[in-house]
Motif scaffolding. Structure first.
Motif, PDB file in Angstrom:
ATOM      1  N   SER A 124      -0.746 -13.383  -8.930  1.00 53.89           N
ATOM      2  CA  SER A 124      -1.573 -12.489  -8.120  1.00 53.89           C
ATOM      3  C   SER A 124      -0.857 -11.174  -7.852  1.00 53.89           C
ATOM      4  O   SER A 124      -1.447 -10.087  -7.915  1.00 53.89           O
ATOM      5  CB  SER A 124      -1.937 -13.162  -6.797  1.00 53.89           C
ATOM      6  N   VAL A 161      -2.082  -7.388  -8.922  1.00 52.34           N
ATOM      7  CA  VAL A 161      -2.198  -6.277  -7.969  1.00 52.34           C
ATOM      8  C   VAL A 161      -1.368  -5.094  -8.441  1.00 52.34           C
ATOM      9  O   VAL A 161      -1.812  -3.929  -8.417  1.00 52.34           O
ATOM     10  CB  VAL A 161      -1.755  -6.733  -6.567  1.00 52.34           C
ATOM     11  N   ARG A 216      -3.101  -3.275 -11.296  1.00 53.80           N
ATOM     12  CA  ARG A 216      -4.226  -2.449 -10.858  1.00 53.80           C
ATOM     13  C   ARG A 216      -3.724  -1.156 -10.209  1.00 53.80           C
ATOM     14  O   ARG A 216      -4.307  -0.089 -10.399  1.00 53.80           O
ATOM     15  CB  ARG A 216      -5.119  -3.247  -9.902  1.00 53.80           C
TER      16      ARG A 216
END
Length: 237
Positions: A224, A228, A231
């Protein structure tokens, strides 16, 4: 459905002491339990055991729903919006614990049982319908006592990331254990089913308020964090 418990020693059958299991801030609504069974015969002993389990779970204060697998298509032979598939998946998401009851056929759980489990995905629209939920497994057989089906279901429960309780039930020569009304007769086999249901309820109360923490994994946190970071990098370049 007749929910009387005719073979119970009421001096020994004790309500669940919720306060001994949960934190004051934990959810206190009735545990939601989904029951699955693995036979479509008119006199299905796995269904009869499932019904006995449902009665016991309601006595212990649970909200119980039982899925009827009749009409459920084989996996990959229908789309996920098939009414029976949608019903099963909705119940899986609703539940906080499950009971799986299968006959043993040719040394294994039935295809009907496996089909139900196969239609419940590990992930569904960002939700994991089974992860962190409790599970109890039981089986019935026409011959001597065996544990092949419950052992297989334990493997599947682990694969589905469920918290499978230690206790289990195996009912041999099931045709001898039920009366003409489909009620299980008094025996140590019935007592074992009581044990399983009681333990499932305790584990559900104990774990559901912290299931998210129990199944939180380092590898997923790393993944995760990397997503992140990727992005953020895309937005800044």
């Amino acid at each position: 459905m007749n929910d009387t418990l005719p073979h119970i020693d009421t001096d020994q059958l004790q309500p669940i002491d919720i306060d001994a299991l949960i934190h004051p801030d934990d959810p206190r609504h009735a545990p939601r339990i989904l029951v699955l069974y693995g036979s479509l015969r008119e006199r299905s002993y796995s269904r009869l055991v499932a019904e006995e389990a449902g009665r016991l779970l309601r006595w212990f204060g649970c909200e119980v729903k039982t899925f009827n697998p009749s009409g459920l298509p084989l996996p990959d032979d229908a789309e996920a919006d098939h009414p029976k598939v949608a019903e099963l998946r909705e119940l899986a998401q609703w539940s906080e614990g499950m009971v799986w009851v299968s006959p043993e056929r040719h040394g294994a759980m039935t295809g009907i049982m496996k089909t139900q489990i196969d239609w419940i995905p590990l992930s569904l629209g960002g939700v994991r319908p089974t992860q962190g939920k409790t599970l109890a497994v039981m089986e019935v057989s026409g011959g001597s006592q065996s544990f092949n089906a419950v052992n297989q279901m334990r493997l599947l429960g682990r694969w589905m990331r469920m918290l499978t309780i230690p206790n289990q039930s195996s009912v041999p020569k099931a045709f001898n254990e039920f009366d003409d009304d489909g009620r299980m007769q008094a025996s140590t086999l019935y007592q074992r089913i009581v044990d399983v249901c009681e333990e499932l309820v305790k584990f559900t109360w104990l774990t559901r308020g912290r299931a998210g923490y129990l199944v939180d994994r380092y590898s997923e946190r790393v993944e995760s964090a990397e997503e992140v970071s990727a992005r953020v990098n895309q937005r800044t370049h």
